[in-house]
Design an enzyme around this catalytic site. Structure first.
Site, PDB file in Angstrom:
ATOM      1  N   GLU A  18       0.841  -1.199   0.000  1.00 37.48           N
ATOM      2  CA  GLU A  18       0.000   0.000   0.000  1.00 37.48           C
ATOM      3  C   GLU A  18       0.882   1.257   0.000  1.00 37.48           C
ATOM      4  OE1 GLU A  18      -3.502   0.663   2.738  1.00 37.48           O
ATOM      5  OE2 GLU A  18      -2.255   2.366   3.325  1.00 37.48           O
ATOM      6  N   GLY A 139     -14.658   6.156   5.186  1.00 39.45           N
ATOM      7  CA  GLY A 139     -13.719   7.263   5.384  1.00 39.45           C
ATOM      8  C   GLY A 139     -13.848   7.846   6.779  1.00 39.45           C
ATOM      9  N   HIS A 184     -13.984  -1.564  15.034  1.00 42.60           N
ATOM     10  CA  HIS A 184     -13.707  -0.203  14.551  1.00 42.60           C
ATOM     11  C   HIS A 184     -13.406   0.701  15.751  1.00 42.60           C
ATOM     12  CE1 HIS A 184     -14.556   3.842  13.034  1.00 42.60           C
ATOM     13  NE2 HIS A 184     -14.129   3.361  11.885  1.00 42.60           N
ATOM     14  N   LYS A 208     -21.386  -6.136   4.511  1.00 36.47           N
ATOM     15  CA  LYS A 208     -20.606  -5.556   3.406  1.00 36.47           C
ATOM     16  C   LYS A 208     -20.234  -6.661   2.415  1.00 36.47           C
ATOM     17  CE  LYS A 208     -17.386  -3.157   5.974  1.00 36.47           C
ATOM     18  NZ  LYS A 208     -16.309  -2.168   6.231  1.00 36.47           N
TER      19      LYS A 208
HETATM   20  P1  FAD Z   1     -17.791   1.367   7.511  1.00 33.95           P
HETATM   21  O1  FAD Z   1     -17.551  -0.005   7.067  1.00 33.95           O
HETATM   22  O2  FAD Z   1     -18.917   2.078   6.884  1.00 33.95           O
HETATM   23  O3  FAD Z   1     -18.086   1.360   9.068  1.00 33.95           O
HETATM   24  C1  FAD Z   1     -17.204   1.668  10.084  1.00 33.95           C
HETATM   25  C2  FAD Z   1     -17.804   1.129  11.371  1.00 33.95           C
HETATM   26  O4  FAD Z   1     -18.990   1.842  11.655  1.00 33.95           O
HETATM   27  C3  FAD Z   1     -18.204  -0.319  11.249  1.00 33.95           C
HETATM   28  O5  FAD Z   1     -17.113  -1.153  11.556  1.00 33.95           O
HETATM   29  C4  FAD Z   1     -19.362  -0.403  12.155  1.00 33.95           C
HETATM   30  O6  FAD Z   1     -18.919  -0.644  13.448  1.00 33.95           O
HETATM   31  C5  FAD Z   1     -19.993   0.958  12.093  1.00 33.95           C
HETATM   32  N1  FAD Z   1     -21.119   1.027  11.160  1.00 33.95           N
HETATM   33  C6  FAD Z   1     -21.206   1.836  10.086  1.00 33.95           C
HETATM   34  N2  FAD Z   1     -22.367   1.660   9.458  1.00 33.95           N
HETATM   35  C7  FAD Z   1     -23.036   0.724  10.131  1.00 33.95           C
HETATM   36  C8  FAD Z   1     -24.300   0.112   9.976  1.00 33.95           C
HETATM   37  N3  FAD Z   1     -25.121   0.438   8.978  1.00 33.95           N
HETATM   38  N4  FAD Z   1     -24.660  -0.822  10.876  1.00 33.95           N
HETATM   39  C9  FAD Z   1     -23.858  -1.160  11.875  1.00 33.95           C
HETATM   40  N5  FAD Z   1     -22.642  -0.613  12.078  1.00 33.95           N
HETATM   41  C10 FAD Z   1     -22.241   0.321  11.223  1.00 33.95           C
HETATM   42  N6  FAD Z   1      -9.431   6.189   5.302  1.00 33.95           N
HETATM   43  C11 FAD Z   1      -9.261   7.131   4.338  1.00 33.95           C
HETATM   44  O7  FAD Z   1      -9.689   8.275   4.501  1.00 33.95           O
HETATM   45  N7  FAD Z   1      -8.622   6.829   3.160  1.00 33.95           N
HETATM   46  C12 FAD Z   1      -8.155   5.595   2.900  1.00 33.95           C
HETATM   47  O8  FAD Z   1      -7.591   5.356   1.824  1.00 33.95           O
HETATM   48  C13 FAD Z   1      -8.306   4.570   3.888  1.00 33.95           C
HETATM   49  N8  FAD Z   1      -7.867   3.314   3.680  1.00 33.95           N
HETATM   50  C14 FAD Z   1      -8.104   2.339   4.628  1.00 33.95           C
HETATM   51  C15 FAD Z   1      -7.709   1.023   4.361  1.00 33.95           C
HETATM   52  C16 FAD Z   1      -7.947   0.018   5.298  1.00 33.95           C
HETATM   53  C17 FAD Z   1      -7.523  -1.399   4.976  1.00 33.95           C
HETATM   54  C18 FAD Z   1      -8.572   0.328   6.533  1.00 33.95           C
HETATM   55  C19 FAD Z   1      -8.793  -0.741   7.568  1.00 33.95           C
HETATM   56  C20 FAD Z   1      -8.967   1.638   6.815  1.00 33.95           C
HETATM   57  C21 FAD Z   1      -8.749   2.652   5.856  1.00 33.95           C
HETATM   58  N9  FAD Z   1      -9.157   3.970   6.074  1.00 33.95           N
HETATM   59  C22 FAD Z   1      -8.973   4.927   5.108  1.00 33.95           C
HETATM   60  C23 FAD Z   1      -9.779   4.347   7.344  1.00 33.95           C
HETATM   61  C24 FAD Z   1     -11.315   4.253   7.278  1.00 33.95           C
HETATM   62  O9  FAD Z   1     -11.793   5.196   6.362  1.00 33.95           O
HETATM   63  C25 FAD Z   1     -11.856   4.504   8.654  1.00 33.95           C
HETATM   64  O10 FAD Z   1     -11.540   3.457   9.520  1.00 33.95           O
HETATM   65  C26 FAD Z   1     -13.331   4.881   8.737  1.00 33.95           C
HETATM   66  O11 FAD Z   1     -13.587   5.398  10.041  1.00 33.95           O
HETATM   67  C27 FAD Z   1     -14.289   3.722   8.523  1.00 33.95           C
HETATM   68  O12 FAD Z   1     -14.332   3.301   7.235  1.00 33.95           O
HETATM   69  P2  FAD Z   1     -15.037   1.898   6.885  1.00 33.95           P
HETATM   70  O13 FAD Z   1     -15.056   1.743   5.437  1.00 33.95           O
HETATM   71  O14 FAD Z   1     -14.468   0.833   7.707  1.00 33.95           O
HETATM   72  O15 FAD Z   1     -16.489   2.253   7.405  1.00 33.95           O
END
Ligand code: FAD
Length: 349
Positions: A18, A139, A184, A208
């Site tokens: 990455e 994000g 998270h 997801k």
């Molecule tokens: P989501 O999957 O939407 O959810 C995050 C958490 O919120 C879930 O784990 C859950 O506990 C809760 N949640 C959300 N919606 C629901 C629902 N409907 N029902 C129940 N629970 C819910 N950030 C950046 O800005 N840019 C990047 O390029 C980036 N790359 C990343 C790569 C990896 C491998 C990882 C692990 C993280 C990365 N991040 C990045 C950080 C990420 O954006 C953050 O951790 C953000 O806070 C959550 O994104 P997510 O896609 O996990 O969110």
């Protein structure tokens, strides 16, 4: 190609790197030089992050497209320059000496500050450049804000982004999502997440995957047992897609504390005890990071996991050292970008 197929189908251990978008043009060129050298080792894919709050949107797109279309030459190093005869170049076409390598690219994409038109613009853009892999994320909140806020006409979570990508683009994209072995960070209180919060997080991860994600990459962790338990818990609730561990080598002490603080990552007492006496010695910390990363990966591989994802932080030494320790790459591989220039010193069999 979709990453999922490469991760799954080959039966051998593979790895990926990455990178993040540098702040300056010079930084971008330096990154591509570094990528050239790293891609010579044949990662299954490389990915590029999407800056917090969409701050690097244009640059991420530019880098992703350039990465997908870059071609490197990889050949074994040279010990004896006098042996090189440019007229015998064709003899290097044997894969053990000379290879053309391109890299499968995955672009991260977040929902922060992204109405659906902007999301589609980004997806159309990479699709037109042949990219077939996206890491779909909610994000983090933009700088200066505590909470994620859904932008008007945008999505509130990664689940909705996955659904959108599948609805609009069908099977064109392989979709990766983030998984959190310790839950998270929003769910983590002092002392870790409650069992209920952890279970809810897992159930949400399954949603997801059920919505169309075909690969999970995890948040960084330093307690391998936590990762292994997470994989086992995912399997128990019916998540069957590959779960790729995100490995971040410790490069310096302050950075390590910052990242683990931000992600609320558990630091084991062994790690604290090892780092405490050497925390002001950058070289010693780096060496320990390589040792720790190697041991973590060994244990993970011993449990039958076949893919390692390295958070390089745009640095090559620690990531490559770990892979070398694991016997996954050859020290002697070097690369040059096309257009091809005759090497001055290449080993000839
Ligand atoms: P989501 O999957 O939407 O959810 C995050 C958490 O919120 C879930 O784990 C859950 O506990 C809760 N949640 C959300 N919606 C629901 C629902 N409907 N029902 C129940 N629970 C819910 N950030 C950046 O800005 N840019 C990047 O390029 C980036 N790359 C990343 C790569 C990896 C491998 C990882 C692990 C993280 C990365 N991040 C990045 C950080 C990420 O954006 C953050 O951790 C953000 O806070 C959550 O994104 P997510 O896609 O996990 O969110």
């Amino acid at each position: 190609q979709k990453i999922r197929e490469a991760v799954d189908g080959e039966g051998r251990t593979v790895f990926s790197f990455e990178f993040f978008p540098p702040k300056t043009e010079e930084g971008v060129e330096n990154l591509f030089e570094r990528m050239d050298r790293m891609v010579a080792h044949n990662p299954t894919f490389c990915d590029i992050t999407w800056g917090a709050g969409g701050s690097t949107a244009d640059l991420t797109l530019e880098i992703a497209n350039r990465m997908q279309n870059m071609v490197c030459e990889s050949f074994l190093i040279v010990v004896c320059p006098s042996q090189f005869d440019p007229s015998s170049f064709s003899s290097f076409s044997s894969p053990s000496h000379y290879q053309l390598i391109s890299v499968e690219t995955m672009m991260h994409l977040t929902c922060t500050n992204m109405p659906v038109e902007k999301i589609d613009h980004a997806l159309d853009n990479i699709k037109n450049n042949g990219i077939q892999n996206v890491l779909a994320l909610r994000g983090d909140p933009p700088h200066g804000q505590d909470k994620f806020v859904q932008v008007e006409g945008g999505f509130s979570c990664a689940l909705d982004l996955v659904k959108h990508i599948r609805a609009k683009y069908g099977d064109y994209f392989g979709i990766t999502v983030a998984g959190y072995p310790e839950a998270h960070p929003d769910m983590i209180q002092e002392g870790g997440a409650t069992l209920e919060a952890y279970s809810n997080d897992l159930a949400y991860l399954k949603k997801k995957v059920d919505a169309g994600a075909d690969l999970i990459i995890t948040q960084l962790f330093y307690d391998t047992d936590i990762f292994l338990k997470f994989v086992s818990d995912c399997r128990q609730i019916g998540i069957t897609c590959p779960i790729v561990p995100g490995i971040m080598p410790i490069n310096n002490y302050k950075g390590f504390l910052r990242m683990t603080g931000f992600c609320k990552t558990k630091i084991t007492s062994e790690i604290t005890a090892a780092l405490d006496p050497i925390k002001d010695n950058e070289e010693a910390v780096k060496a320990y990071g390589i040792h720790l990363g190697t041991e973590m990966c060994k244990k993970i591989l011993a449990h039958g996991i076949k893919t390692l994802h390295l958070y390089t932080l745009n640095m090559e030494k620690s990531a490559l050292a770990i892979l070398m320790n694991l016997g996954l790459i050859e020290e002697s591989k070097v690369t040059r970008s096309l257009p091809w220039r005759p090497p001055t010193n290449v080993f000839r069999a």
